[in-house]
Each structure stands twice: as structure tokens, then as C-alpha cells.
Motif scaffolding. Sequence first.
Motif, PDB file in Angstrom:
ATOM      1  N   LEU A  89      39.518 -11.406 -33.537  1.00 24.71           N
ATOM      2  CA  LEU A  89      38.486 -12.431 -33.728  1.00 24.71           C
ATOM      3  C   LEU A  89      38.189 -13.175 -32.436  1.00 24.71           C
ATOM      4  CD1 LEU A  89      39.557 -13.970 -37.176  1.00 24.71           C
ATOM      5  CD2 LEU A  89      37.473 -12.655 -36.717  1.00 24.71           C
ATOM      6  N   LEU A  90      39.177 -13.297 -31.576  1.00 26.52           N
ATOM      7  CA  LEU A  90      39.010 -14.041 -30.322  1.00 26.52           C
ATOM      8  C   LEU A  90      38.622 -13.138 -29.157  1.00 26.52           C
ATOM      9  CD1 LEU A  90      42.108 -16.395 -30.676  1.00 26.52           C
ATOM     10  CD2 LEU A  90      39.700 -16.998 -31.005  1.00 26.52           C
ATOM     11  N   SER A  91      38.369 -11.865 -29.444  1.00 27.16           N
ATOM     12  CA  SER A  91      38.063 -10.912 -28.369  1.00 27.16           C
ATOM     13  C   SER A  91      36.669 -10.324 -28.577  1.00 27.16           C
ATOM     14  CB  SER A  91      39.098  -9.784 -28.364  1.00 27.16           C
ATOM     15  OG  SER A  91      38.915  -8.935 -29.491  1.00 27.16           O
ATOM     16  N   ASP A  92      36.355  -9.345 -27.763  1.00 29.99           N
ATOM     17  CA  ASP A  92      35.064  -8.658 -27.890  1.00 29.99           C
ATOM     18  C   ASP A  92      34.986  -7.797 -29.140  1.00 29.99           C
ATOM     19  OD1 ASP A  92      34.264  -9.787 -25.524  1.00 29.99           O
ATOM     20  OD2 ASP A  92      34.826  -8.072 -24.274  1.00 29.99           O
ATOM     21  N   ASP A  93      36.093  -7.647 -29.862  1.00 30.01           N
ATOM     22  CA  ASP A  93      36.077  -6.880 -31.111  1.00 30.01           C
ATOM     23  C   ASP A  93      35.292  -7.585 -32.200  1.00 30.01           C
ATOM     24  OD1 ASP A  93      37.663  -4.684 -30.238  1.00 30.01           O
ATOM     25  OD2 ASP A  93      39.460  -5.921 -30.436  1.00 30.01           O
ATOM     26  N   LEU A  94      35.039  -8.891 -32.033  1.00 27.67           N
ATOM     27  CA  LEU A  94      34.243  -9.635 -33.006  1.00 27.67           C
ATOM     28  C   LEU A  94      32.786  -9.199 -32.874  1.00 27.67           C
ATOM     29  CD1 LEU A  94      34.193 -11.878 -35.184  1.00 27.67           C
ATOM     30  CD2 LEU A  94      33.665 -13.490 -33.344  1.00 27.67           C
ATOM     31  N   TYR A 149      37.503  -7.036 -42.990  1.00 27.20           N
ATOM     32  CA  TYR A 149      37.936  -8.430 -42.979  1.00 27.20           C
ATOM     33  C   TYR A 149      36.854  -9.333 -42.408  1.00 27.20           C
ATOM     34  CZ  TYR A 149      40.318 -12.699 -41.665  1.00 27.20           C
ATOM     35  OH  TYR A 149      40.657 -14.027 -41.514  1.00 27.20           O
ATOM     36  N   GLU A 150      36.279  -8.932 -41.271  1.00 30.52           N
ATOM     37  CA  GLU A 150      35.252  -9.777 -40.662  1.00 30.52           C
ATOM     38  C   GLU A 150      34.064  -9.956 -41.600  1.00 30.52           C
ATOM     39  OE1 GLU A 150      32.077  -9.987 -36.988  1.00 30.52           O
ATOM     40  OE2 GLU A 150      33.686  -8.501 -36.849  1.00 30.52           O
ATOM     41  N   SER A 151      33.662  -8.870 -42.276  1.00 33.42           N
ATOM     42  CA  SER A 151      32.531  -8.972 -43.212  1.00 33.42           C
ATOM     43  C   SER A 151      32.831  -9.967 -44.328  1.00 33.42           C
ATOM     44  CB  SER A 151      32.221  -7.588 -43.799  1.00 33.42           C
ATOM     45  OG  SER A 151      31.826  -6.685 -42.793  1.00 33.42           O
ATOM     46  N   ASP A 205      30.205 -16.980 -34.934  1.00 35.35           N
ATOM     47  CA  ASP A 205      31.146 -16.777 -33.838  1.00 35.35           C
ATOM     48  C   ASP A 205      32.049 -18.006 -33.692  1.00 35.35           C
ATOM     49  OD1 ASP A 205      31.676 -15.009 -31.257  1.00 35.35           O
ATOM     50  OD2 ASP A 205      31.643 -17.087 -30.608  1.00 35.35           O
ATOM     51  N   THR A 206      31.458 -19.204 -33.757  1.00 36.92           N
ATOM     52  CA  THR A 206      32.237 -20.438 -33.671  1.00 36.92           C
ATOM     53  C   THR A 206      33.188 -20.564 -34.867  1.00 36.92           C
ATOM     54  OG1 THR A 206      30.436 -21.528 -32.479  1.00 36.92           O
ATOM     55  CG2 THR A 206      32.078 -22.948 -33.533  1.00 36.92           C
ATOM     56  N   ARG A 258      38.688 -20.331 -37.223  1.00 33.03           N
ATOM     57  CA  ARG A 258      39.647 -19.828 -38.204  1.00 33.03           C
ATOM     58  C   ARG A 258      40.813 -19.131 -37.511  1.00 33.03           C
ATOM     59  NH1 ARG A 258      37.926 -19.011 -43.591  1.00 33.03           N
ATOM     60  NH2 ARG A 258      39.921 -17.938 -43.859  1.00 33.03           N
ATOM     61  N   ALA A 259      40.509 -18.380 -36.471  1.00 32.99           N
ATOM     62  CA  ALA A 259      41.558 -17.676 -35.733  1.00 32.99           C
ATOM     63  C   ALA A 259      42.513 -18.659 -35.081  1.00 32.99           C
ATOM     64  CB  ALA A 259      40.935 -16.753 -34.683  1.00 32.99           C
ATOM     65  N   ASN A 260      41.962 -19.702 -34.484  1.00 26.75           N
ATOM     66  CA  ASN A 260      42.811 -20.676 -33.786  1.00 26.75           C
ATOM     67  C   ASN A 260      43.619 -21.540 -34.742  1.00 26.75           C
ATOM     68  OD1 ASN A 260      42.275 -20.094 -31.008  1.00 26.75           O
ATOM     69  ND2 ASN A 260      40.235 -20.984 -31.254  1.00 26.75           N
TER      70      ASN A 260
END
Length: 903
Positions: free
Chosen positions: A571-576, A600-602, A650-651, A656-658
Motif C-alpha cells: 500500500l505504501l509502494s508503487d504496487d498501489l 484486497y485493494e479493491s 491514495d491518501t 490505513r497502512a500507517n
Amino acid sequence: MNASRFLVDNQRDDQLLEVIALGHRSHSPNGRFRRAVSATANCLLVVCILFAASLTPASVFAASYDDAVQQFRNGQYDAAATTAAAEVERGVWSERWPRLLIQCQLTQGDYADALQTYREALKRYPTSIALRYMGLDVLRFNGLHDEVGTAEADLFAQMQRAFAGYITRDNLIAAGRFLTGRGEDAREVLEMFYDRVRDRDPEYLDAYLATAELAIRKGDFQVAANTLQEALKLEEETPDLHHLLAKALESSDGQAAGEQIAIALRINSQHLPSLQWLAERAIDRERYDEAKDIANQMLQINPHEPSAWALMAVISHLRGEYDVEKLMRAAALSTWEQNPNVDHLIGRKLSEKYRFAEGAAYQNLALDSDPLHLAASFQLAQDMLRLGEEEIGWEIAGEVAKADPYNVVAYNLMTLRDRTAKFTVLKQDGIQVRMDAIEAKLYGDAVMDLLLDAKQVLCEKYDVMPDKPILVEIFPHQNDFAIRTFGLPGGAGYLGVCFGRVITANSPASQGERPSNWKSVLWHEFCHVVTLEKTNNRMPRWLSEGISVYEERQRNPSWGEKMSPQYRSMLLSDDLTPVSDLSAAFLSPPSAIALQFAYYESSLVIEFLIEQHGHDALLAVLDDLSAGIPINDALTRHTGSLQRLDAQFDTYAKKRANQFGSLVDWSRDTLPESGDLATWKGWIRANPTNYWGLRELAKSAIEGEQWEQALIPLCRMQQLGVLTGERGGPLEWLARAHRELGHDRQEIRAIQDNLAQSSDALPALRRWINIGQSEEQWENVLDASQQALAIQPLLPEFHLASATAAEKLDRHDLAVEALSALLALDPVDPAALHFRLANAYDEQNESFPAKHHALMALELAPRYRDAHRLLWKLHHVTSEENPADAEQNDAENVPTVEEEEAL
């Protein structure tokens, strides 16, 4: 058909013909030359001339032709056409020059010029099968439909004459392709045409390409791939080889297929089939502007290219631009009005986007143009099956299999139909479940209960009610699931697929020792039924998958994809992936974890949309999709601009990741590349909150069976809130460490934490059952065994645990379910199970099934005294008796041994 004489090296033959022609033109007009030599001298001179010509003009000619062919292969169509036209104009005696010129003209859409070239060439080379075969397309694309039938008849007649005499390898390959198109026996075409050419000339590339084309046409991608791998050894630079290899690989290895297309386009950036492949993949990824740009690139090469206009029609349909769609289709058919490939391509791409009804309509149009178009027929059969129109679908599939016995996909499907004919069918409230007969006895009722529950909950939530039956098929063998779903074996990793009103799923029997939670899978798939029904199958994949995963978690927090350390990093990388491009993440992902992350992202996007805009906004988006409004427009209408949505999500995702493990050090910069337990202990002293270091320290201690040492990093990770329940992960390590150290309460707590996070933690459930049984905590045993049966209902141990706990807790309804399942599993002591079932039914005052099972116990074990007593009681107690009187009667009327034997 047998050729009495077969000359393979037609390049040599054409050179010889050219030499003879040159000699004839140079010397025949000079009568004095002929009269000046004797017959013998004349023969010797001719031989010398032929020999000299073969060393000079022929070699020059061959190099010139090879260069022109390579120009064509490299996409230098104008240069190749110019060279070929000059040689045709010069009158060089070789049919290959006009064929190369026609190929250039057809590729660039110069159909009128191709017709003129063809007619003139046919006068000169009337016996050429390859030329006549190429001429069929020339006539079609010039709208000369009435001439095509005559040309086909002439071609077939010429083939019959050729097989009685001389035939070159070019002509033999062309004959094979012609017969394949007519639906002739594929094996005979392969053996009599392509294999024969390859046997005589193993370096002739076109024989390999024709073989691969035939294999791909029949769905035998492995044969195609193997053949093309052999062709690669010839080291000829041609894009056709790599394009065909991509088609052979794409069903099993999408990434490798893409690499082959890249090679093809490096050789020829204007290779139309490879550009079409790219455009189709862009449509799959919902990158419609990109697909349109590629189609326009194709039209710059050939302004009439049917596949480019057809893909434009697909894009217009998917964008809801139905009037434009009609114009694009008309453009695709402008030069060949009855081209069935146009409607077949449009329909196939719409079906790949789950628009099965629209896709089927296009296949019917293709069949109106060509009733013998087997690819359209088979696609129509699959569309019907996925629409739930099984009677029609199976009938068409059977016709295709009969007409094309070497079609691997059709054969697989019909073979599967014979096997599944023995499935048990369960029906209730518009839902039809088909599954293996034994599995139906074990958990068929539970499957139906879950689906009925899903229908009630999800249909109400999304304000939709399917108006036709919903079919669910559960397969005990993974290959059967793959054949029903994809047409071919494979598809490993898929647990279930929904086509709208049809769901296919793998049963636990097909998944090894650690199957997934079948309840979670079916809930997920039924959610697809609901959302696809609501949108008329007009929704992007990311939205469909996102809602289904989200609804899994809503139903049960342990179901569905959840935050993990790896997902946090992604989530915090370019994979998002931006929301606007999420569907692309599902197509050819670089790894299994990348695909799982896309799910998961969806689902996280759905959470974001509902939190920010409410559930009603999501419903409004789905309603817009149903009306044909494209997803980006629908999102803009209800959530704001797409660019803003991408930025806001993105924000949200990064926040959520942090929040996950906010006190944890997540850096990897200074991690040791490798190390033993001592190394990790030392490193952790300097980095006490580093997740990756704590994990490696715990792993090293577990591997060394240093259980006390393992608890230190695991407990620290627990305090930091980053223990996760993946298979073979930290929570399983923690439970094992406590177990090895005899920490019963801590082990139970770790097991419960694991079960709260994991839907398929079968080892944890097995351990919890054992603990509950040893401590006679029957509520825990019953709960754990029911959870275990949602993962693996095919093992007796979980049904037995459930039955025992249910009996102890007077939950006789559950005892009946578990004991009935055990009877279906070929038990060692069926008489005891029948007796327990008789007791369970008796406790529920159901005397008829109680008597039945008591009698079954006695049939298997005639001296079973407890069964005799139970049957005596059931026989003497009537429904009118007072319970107290009945109890007294039981005490007074206990049968003697003789009475039991009499019974």
C-alpha cells in the motif's frame, strides 16, 4: 489423397524454371543458333547454360527474393511491394513474386490492386494451389462473393490434379490450410500435409507455423507451444512465429505471452496480429483509450483492417456508445460484408467482459454469415452455458464436438458433461446446486442453507432479486472445475468463478490438506451473482471483486483479505494501483501475492467509497452501470472527479497502512542478509521494534525448537499489534510455542486470536477440538468442529467431534446432521452410528426415523442389546402416554434376552 510425386524444395524448382525461361527467351528467337549446332552439342550447351545460370542469375534471384521477404517480415511493406512489383513487371518466372505482392497489398488494404495482381498471376500460374488459396481472400475483400464459391471449387479441382503429379511444399501447406478451413479431419491434414513437409524439409518454417495454427485452432496449446519452440531453432526472424507462440502461451503464462508479443513487435512494429493482441489486452485491462490508439495504429497500416474496426466496436459498446458501435461494425464489414470473423471477434470480447447475452447475439450474427463457423458455434455454446441456458448450450457444444472431433475444448467439455451427469441436484427457492453424490450427503444441506442466507441478505442489501434460477456447481476434481470454467485443465489458484447466474467452485476435495473455507468462497461468489444481476453484467472486475471481498468481511470478520505486513508495504509502494486502473491489476499479475493484493485493494476502495459517500452512492454507481454508463462516468457522477478519487484513495490507503503497527519499525535497510539465532538476537537488541527482525528471530528460534526464546519476539509482536494469522505465520508459531511449554491458557488465547483472523486455520481448530474434548468443554468443541466443517467437511474426525458435542449439549438436530454425514463416509462401525441416530431422533420425538435406524443397527448387529432396548421402548411408548407413565413403562418393560432375540 496421395501425391505420386512430391518435390519439397520449391525454391530450387522455381530457380530452375527461371533459368529455363531465361534461356528460352535468350535463344529461342535465334533460329540460326539452333541450326548451327548438332543435337548432341545442343544438349551439352543447354546443360552448360543451365549450370552457369544456376550459379549466377538464380543465386542473385534467390537473394533478392529472400531480402524482399525479410522486408515484409520487418514491416517494410512498401519496400517489399515495390521489389515484388518490379519482378512481376519484369516477367520473372516465379509465382512467389506475385504472391508476395498480393500479401503486401492485402496487408495494407490495397484490395483492388491485389485483385488485379491475382487475376494476372492466375493466367500465368493456373496450377498454383497457394496462389488460388490466397485469391479467396482477395475475392472476399473485394466484395466478389459470387466468385468465391467458383474459386473454391476450382481450387479443390486443382488440388486433386496436383496430388496426381507435381506439388511443391508451398502448395501442400496451402492445401492443408484450405482443407482445415473447410472442417476436414485435422489429424489427416497434419499427417498428410504438414508432417510430410517437415519430414522432407525440417528447415521449412511455414510447416511449423501451419502446424501451430492448427493446434491453436483446436485448443491444443501444448502441441502448438512445442512445435513453435522447435521452430525457434531455425533462427528465422519473423513476427508470426512469436505471435503464435504468444497465443499458445497466454492461457497458461500471460507474462511469457506478453514477452513474445514484444519480440514480434521488435521485429515488426507494424505486425497487425500482434497489435491486435495488444489492443485486446488493453480492453481486458479496461484501458479503452490505449486500445483505441492501438486500433488506430492498425488502421494507419490498413484503413480497412476488419479486426481494428471490430475492436473499435467493442470499445464503443463497453462505453455505452451504441450508435457508434453500429458504425464501427459497418466499417469492419465494408469490404467483406459477410465476414463472420468480425462478429465473432466482437462477441468474444464482449463475453470476456461477462456480457454473455450481447456476446451470444453477435455469435448468432456470425453464424448467419457462415453457418459452419465452428468457433462462433462453440463460443455461442459457452455463452449459453454461462447464461444458465444449459439445454441449448449443451446441444450446441455437442454439435461442435461431433463436427470437430479434434477440438480439445469441446471434447473436454462433453466428457465433463458425462461425468457430472451423476451429480446430485439440490433445489430450493430458485437455487440449484450440483455436486458429487457423496459430498452432497456430507454437506449439501449446509451449502444450500448458506446460499439461501446469502440470497436473502445480499439481495435485500443491494435491492435486487434474480428473476431466473441460479446454478451452483461444485467439483471434487480441480481439472473438472477448470474445464467447466475455462475450457481447459489448469486454472490452479481459482477457488470459484461466477458468470452471473452460474457459479462454479472447487470442493475441499480438490485442495489438498489445507483447503480454503468453502462458506467464504460461496458467499463471495453469490455476491457476484447479486452485483452482476444489478448491473446487467456491466461492471469492471475490480468493482465486482472489491464488493465481494468487502461483503465477505461484513459477514464474518475472519473471511476475506485483510491487512498484513506485506499488504502494508504494498500500500505504501508503487504496487498501489490507482482506482481508475485497478482492473489491470487482475490481468497477468507478476505473482500470486500481487493478485491477492488486487483483491484486497479493491475491497479497500469499497470501504473508502462507503465511508466517504455512503452505501446509497455505491448503489447509484451500480444503477448507472446497469443503464450503460461507463464506470469512470458513474464514479464521477456520485463521488467527484476521477483524478480526485484517485488522490483521495491514495491518501486513505496510506493512512490505513500507517495505522497498522504504528509503533513498529518497518525498515529493512540494515537487516542482516542472513544469520543464526545469536545474530538475530544481537541485531534485535539494537532494533527492538523492527518487525522483520522480530519475525526472523522468532522463526530461527522455532526452527531450533528454542520455545522460550521464540516467545520473546512473538510476545513483543503481539504487544505491537502485528501478529497475523496467515498459514505458517506468527500466530501459529505463538500457539505452538505455548503448547510446547505447557502454557494451556496462553495457547488457547493464541488459537482464538488466530481463528479471529483466519478463515481456514484448520490445524488451530483441530487443536482446539482436542483441548475441548480433554476438558469436556463441549460448547468449544461444537463451535470449533462447526468451523472446521466449513473448511473440510470430508474428514470423519470433525463430524464425529460435532456429533459427540451435540449429544452432550442436547443439540440433537446437529447430532443428526453429523451422524448422517459419518454414515456416508464408509464408517468402521455403522451399527453404532445407526443406534446413535435412533437415539437422536427419539430425543426429538421423531419415532419413525428413530425406529428405522434402530432396525438398521439390528440388521447390521443382531445381538446389539442397546438397540433392542431402544426398539422395545419405541414400540411400546405411544404419543398419547404421559411422559412419567412412559418412563415407568420403560422400567417395567425392559425386554429379556430371549425377548430381544425374538425381536
